[in-house]
Design a protein around this motif. Structure first.
Motif, PDB file in Angstrom:
ATOM      1  N   GLN A 199       0.685  -0.902  -0.466  1.00  0.00           N
ATOM      2  CA  GLN A 199       0.049   0.259   0.033  1.00  0.00           C
ATOM      3  C   GLN A 199       1.273   1.048   0.360  1.00  0.00           C
ATOM      4  OE1 GLN A 199      -2.681  -1.618   3.290  1.00  0.00           O
ATOM      5  NE2 GLN A 199      -3.880  -0.674   2.311  1.00  0.00           N
ATOM      6  N   GLU A 200       1.944   1.800   1.292  1.00  0.00           N
ATOM      7  CA  GLU A 200       2.387   2.328   1.277  1.00  0.00           C
ATOM      8  C   GLU A 200       3.421   2.046  -0.141  1.00  0.00           C
ATOM      9  OE1 GLU A 200       5.379   3.779   4.901  1.00  0.00           O
ATOM     10  OE2 GLU A 200       4.581   1.354   4.888  1.00  0.00           O
ATOM     11  N   LEU A 201       3.934   1.657  -0.894  1.00  0.00           N
ATOM     12  CA  LEU A 201       4.977   2.016  -2.462  1.00  0.00           C
ATOM     13  C   LEU A 201       3.960   2.335  -3.068  1.00  0.00           C
ATOM     14  CD1 LEU A 201       7.310  -1.705  -2.438  1.00  0.00           C
ATOM     15  CD2 LEU A 201       7.327   0.898  -1.630  1.00  0.00           C
ATOM     16  N   LEU A 202       2.575   1.849  -3.366  1.00  0.00           N
ATOM     17  CA  LEU A 202       1.729   3.092  -4.725  1.00  0.00           C
ATOM     18  C   LEU A 202       0.639   3.863  -4.205  1.00  0.00           C
ATOM     19  CD1 LEU A 202      -1.049  -1.049  -3.863  1.00  0.00           C
ATOM     20  CD2 LEU A 202       0.479   0.222  -6.230  1.00  0.00           C
ATOM     21  N   GLU A 203       1.250   4.636  -2.811  1.00  0.00           N
ATOM     22  CA  GLU A 203       1.190   5.495  -2.672  1.00  0.00           C
ATOM     23  C   GLU A 203       1.990   6.471  -2.855  1.00  0.00           C
ATOM     24  OE1 GLU A 203      -0.567   6.435   1.449  1.00  0.00           O
ATOM     25  OE2 GLU A 203      -1.245   4.206   1.238  1.00  0.00           O
ATOM     26  N   ILE A 204       2.808   6.157  -2.945  1.00  0.00           N
ATOM     27  CA  ILE A 204       4.577   6.644  -2.779  1.00  0.00           C
ATOM     28  C   ILE A 204       5.297   6.818  -4.100  1.00  0.00           C
ATOM     29  CG2 ILE A 204       4.413   7.273  -0.338  1.00  0.00           C
ATOM     30  CD1 ILE A 204       7.172   5.328  -0.111  1.00  0.00           C
ATOM     31  N   SER A 205       5.491   5.654  -4.522  1.00  0.00           N
ATOM     32  CA  SER A 205       5.949   5.364  -5.476  1.00  0.00           C
ATOM     33  C   SER A 205       5.839   5.186  -6.991  1.00  0.00           C
ATOM     34  CB  SER A 205       7.323   4.275  -5.940  1.00  0.00           C
ATOM     35  OG  SER A 205       6.321   2.965  -5.407  1.00  0.00           O
ATOM     36  N   ASP A 206       5.777   5.348  -8.383  1.00  0.00           N
ATOM     37  CA  ASP A 206       5.610   5.126  -9.284  1.00  0.00           C
ATOM     38  C   ASP A 206       5.932   3.883  -9.409  1.00  0.00           C
ATOM     39  OD1 ASP A 206       4.619   7.990  -9.565  1.00  0.00           O
ATOM     40  OD2 ASP A 206       6.554   8.443 -10.079  1.00  0.00           O
ATOM     41  N   THR A 241      -6.608   0.342  -8.873  1.00  0.00           N
ATOM     42  CA  THR A 241      -7.785   1.575  -8.559  1.00  0.00           C
ATOM     43  C   THR A 241      -6.885   2.010  -6.779  1.00  0.00           C
ATOM     44  OG1 THR A 241      -9.396   0.185  -8.798  1.00  0.00           O
ATOM     45  CG2 THR A 241      -9.694   1.284  -7.154  1.00  0.00           C
ATOM     46  N   TYR A 242      -6.540   1.274  -5.764  1.00  0.00           N
ATOM     47  CA  TYR A 242      -6.502   1.687  -5.260  1.00  0.00           C
ATOM     48  C   TYR A 242      -5.379   2.694  -5.092  1.00  0.00           C
ATOM     49  CZ  TYR A 242      -3.167   1.756  -0.057  1.00  0.00           C
ATOM     50  OH  TYR A 242      -3.590   2.471   1.404  1.00  0.00           O
ATOM     51  N   ARG A 243      -3.484   2.542  -6.353  1.00  0.00           N
ATOM     52  CA  ARG A 243      -3.097   4.325  -6.629  1.00  0.00           C
ATOM     53  C   ARG A 243      -3.619   5.034  -7.133  1.00  0.00           C
ATOM     54  NH1 ARG A 243       2.036   1.821  -9.178  1.00  0.00           N
ATOM     55  NH2 ARG A 243       3.124   2.512  -7.802  1.00  0.00           N
ATOM     56  N   ARG A 244      -4.412   5.107  -7.833  1.00  0.00           N
ATOM     57  CA  ARG A 244      -6.220   5.577  -8.368  1.00  0.00           C
ATOM     58  C   ARG A 244      -6.382   6.744  -7.217  1.00  0.00           C
ATOM     59  NH1 ARG A 244      -6.664   2.243 -12.703  1.00  0.00           N
ATOM     60  NH2 ARG A 244      -8.844   2.022 -11.669  1.00  0.00           N
TER      61      ARG A 244
END
Length: 311
Positions: free
Chosen positions: A265-272, A304-307
């Motif tokens: 989850q963290e990587l999806l939020e803070i990285s590409d 979807t979580y990342r978007r």
């Protein structure tokens, strides 16, 4: 800006009230997202323990809130005030998400919001909740339960877990972790964990797994087994399982999976990074495996979580 209304009246527990205000009040410096507007709502001159509290608004303000928090109720032997029950029910009917902390579940049950739903409260009062409100499916062995617009938590520390869960739903894992760091509490306890945890936050000086936890978190990209963990902890697999159940309320592999998903989850939020790369970085192996576990646990696919949380 979303509004969080904390419903108060005579007899509320000050710990849960203060806890909710700490979580949803002034944000941590690391939080860079639009934060909540907190409204303390109740009759004038509320007595909470040995304190007097002057709420900012009356209970009628609840119906205009996005989220309503009902702190613990001190005397479950008497029915909660009718004006509080009615105000909470009206807020829910108006579209608010309603969450109870500890024995605040008795207020939600009296309002009919828990009928036909799974709910929890402090373990010492689950039997009374079930007896008084037979339409409620009371689960005595979880930290909190999320039914969408109705949420309930167990007592004390579990109330913090539920509040952080709400922040995670609204703003993502990295923001919830930032709030947890400010409050110096662990951000990773899931609702399904047992209330009967003897050591929720193991102390380095006193718990036999205290050195193992950071060792695992530094190696989430590796294919760890129970035998690997037992070997590192210098104990048998069976002994490891008992200590894990005592410390976390769950099994070693379930705890490990939870940490892998939290990191994803963290990587999806803070990285590409791509989903494939994140799957490798979190020890999930393939994007297919990550997507399966992520969708089952979080409720949405990784993309979807990342978007949602990169918007």
């Amino acid at each position: 800006m979303a509004t969080v209304a904390i419903a108060v009246t005579d007899g509320m527990l000050h710990f849960e009230l203060s806890l909710a205000y700490e979580v949803f009040g002034p944000p941590a410096d690391a939080v860079k997202v639009p934060w909540y507007e907190v409204a303390v709502c109740g009759p004038e001159g509320v007595r909470i323990g040995n304190f007097r509290l002057s709420p900012d608004h009356g209970l009628d303000r609840l119906r205009h809130a996005d989220t309503v928090i009902v702190p613990g109720w001190s005397d479950i032997d008497v029915d909660p005030p009718t004006e509080l029950v009615d105000a909470v029910r009206e807020a829910h009917e108006a579209g608010a998400r309603v969450a109870s902390l500890c024995t605040g579940a008795f207020v939600l049950a009296a309002a009919g919001l828990l009928d036909g739903k799974r709910a929890t409260t402090h373990w010492a009062h689950t039997r009374e909740l079930a007896a008084r409100y037979p339409k409620v499916d009371v689960d005595p062995d979880v930290l909190y339960l999320d039914n969408g617009r109705v949420l309930t938590s167990a007592g004390k520390a579990a109330a913090m877990d539920l509040c952080l869960h709400i922040v995670r739903l609204d703003h993502g894992s990295s923001v919830a972790n930032a709030v947890a760091r400010r409050l110096v509490v662990p951000p990773h306890r899931d609702g399904g964990q047992s209330q009967y945890v003897t050591t929720p936050v193991p102390s380095p000086a006193h718990h036999p797994l205290a050195e193992l936890f950071p060792w695992i978190l530094a190696r989430l990209d590796q294919p760890l087994t129970v035998e690997d963990l037992a070997r590192q902890a210098r104990m048998s697999s069976r002994h490891l399982g008992r200590h894990f159940k005592s410390a976390t309320g769950t099994t070693p592999l379930q705890w490990l999976l939870t940490q892998r998903l939290r990191r994803a989850q963290e990587l999806l939020e803070i990285s590409d990074d791509s989903v494939d790369t994140i799957a490798e970085a979190t020890g999930m192996g393939t994007a297919t495996t990550l997507r399966r576990h992520f969708n089952r646990t979080v409720g949405v696919p990784p993309d979807t979580y990342r978007r949602t949380f990169r918007a």
